[in-house]
Design a protein around this motif. Sequence first.
Motif, PDB file in Angstrom:
ATOM      1  N   SER A   1       0.815  -1.206   0.000  1.00  0.00           N
ATOM      2  CA  SER A   1       0.000   0.000   0.000  1.00  0.00           C
ATOM      3  C   SER A   1       0.853   1.261   0.000  1.00  0.00           C
ATOM      4  O   SER A   1       0.340   2.346  -0.217  1.00  0.00           O
ATOM      5  N   ALA A   2       2.139   1.133   0.255  1.00  0.00           N
ATOM      6  CA  ALA A   2       3.024   2.297   0.246  1.00  0.00           C
ATOM      7  C   ALA A   2       3.174   2.810  -1.174  1.00  0.00           C
ATOM      8  O   ALA A   2       3.391   2.047  -2.106  1.00  0.00           O
ATOM      9  N   GLN A   3       3.045   4.112  -1.347  1.00  0.00           N
ATOM     10  CA  GLN A   3       3.154   4.705  -2.669  1.00  0.00           C
ATOM     11  C   GLN A   3       4.597   5.084  -3.005  1.00  0.00           C
ATOM     12  O   GLN A   3       4.981   5.075  -4.141  1.00  0.00           O
ATOM     13  N   ASN A   4       5.356   5.471  -1.986  1.00  0.00           N
ATOM     14  CA  ASN A   4       6.707   5.947  -2.233  1.00  0.00           C
ATOM     15  C   ASN A   4       7.556   5.650  -0.997  1.00  0.00           C
ATOM     16  O   ASN A   4       7.168   5.994   0.111  1.00  0.00           O
TER      17      ASN A   4
ATOM     18  N   PRO B   1      18.880  11.195   4.523  1.00  0.00           N
ATOM     19  CA  PRO B   1      19.719  11.452   5.690  1.00  0.00           C
ATOM     20  C   PRO B   1      18.959  11.332   7.011  1.00  0.00           C
ATOM     21  O   PRO B   1      19.525  11.012   8.037  1.00  0.00           O
ATOM     22  N   GLY B   2      17.649  11.568   6.992  1.00  0.00           N
ATOM     23  CA  GLY B   2      16.850  11.449   8.210  1.00  0.00           C
ATOM     24  C   GLY B   2      16.363  10.034   8.448  1.00  0.00           C
ATOM     25  O   GLY B   2      15.618   9.786   9.386  1.00  0.00           O
ATOM     26  N   GLY B   3      16.762   9.107   7.606  1.00  0.00           N
ATOM     27  CA  GLY B   3      16.326   7.725   7.728  1.00  0.00           C
ATOM     28  C   GLY B   3      15.272   7.403   6.688  1.00  0.00           C
ATOM     29  O   GLY B   3      14.878   8.247   5.887  1.00  0.00           O
ATOM     30  N   PRO B   4      14.787   6.187   6.707  1.00  0.00           N
ATOM     31  CA  PRO B   4      13.782   5.800   5.711  1.00  0.00           C
ATOM     32  C   PRO B   4      12.429   6.442   6.012  1.00  0.00           C
ATOM     33  O   PRO B   4      12.081   6.666   7.167  1.00  0.00           O
ATOM     34  N   SER B   5      11.672   6.742   4.963  1.00  0.00           N
ATOM     35  CA  SER B   5      10.335   7.283   5.137  1.00  0.00           C
ATOM     36  C   SER B   5       9.412   6.678   4.095  1.00  0.00           C
ATOM     37  O   SER B   5       9.837   6.304   3.007  1.00  0.00           O
ATOM     38  N   VAL B   6       8.140   6.582   4.449  1.00  0.00           N
ATOM     39  CA  VAL B   6       7.134   6.025   3.557  1.00  0.00           C
ATOM     40  C   VAL B   6       6.091   7.099   3.306  1.00  0.00           C
ATOM     41  O   VAL B   6       5.586   7.718   4.230  1.00  0.00           O
TER      42      VAL B   6
END
Length: 77
Positions: free
Chosen positions: A21-24, A29-34
């Motif tokens: 369901s994650a689009q992107n 640098p701040g870590g992984p993001s969804v």
Amino acid sequence: MKTFLVTAVCAVGIFSISPASAQNIEIGPGGPSVDFRSRGERERDIERQEMRRDRAIERRREYRREQELRRDEDDED
């Protein structure tokens, strides 16, 4: 044993659906993001940011023009 197997299959099913369901997904640098927004929502936000940036640039140009006009008027006096 059957209960454990059913629970494990359900858990795998739930966790395998979540990433789909994650689009992107970005790793920065701040870590992984969804990002769960759709492509259209992201494009709309990018357009808004560009419009705000362009307006800010135009405001700065107008301010500089006004400052130059004031300096020219003060030099003439």
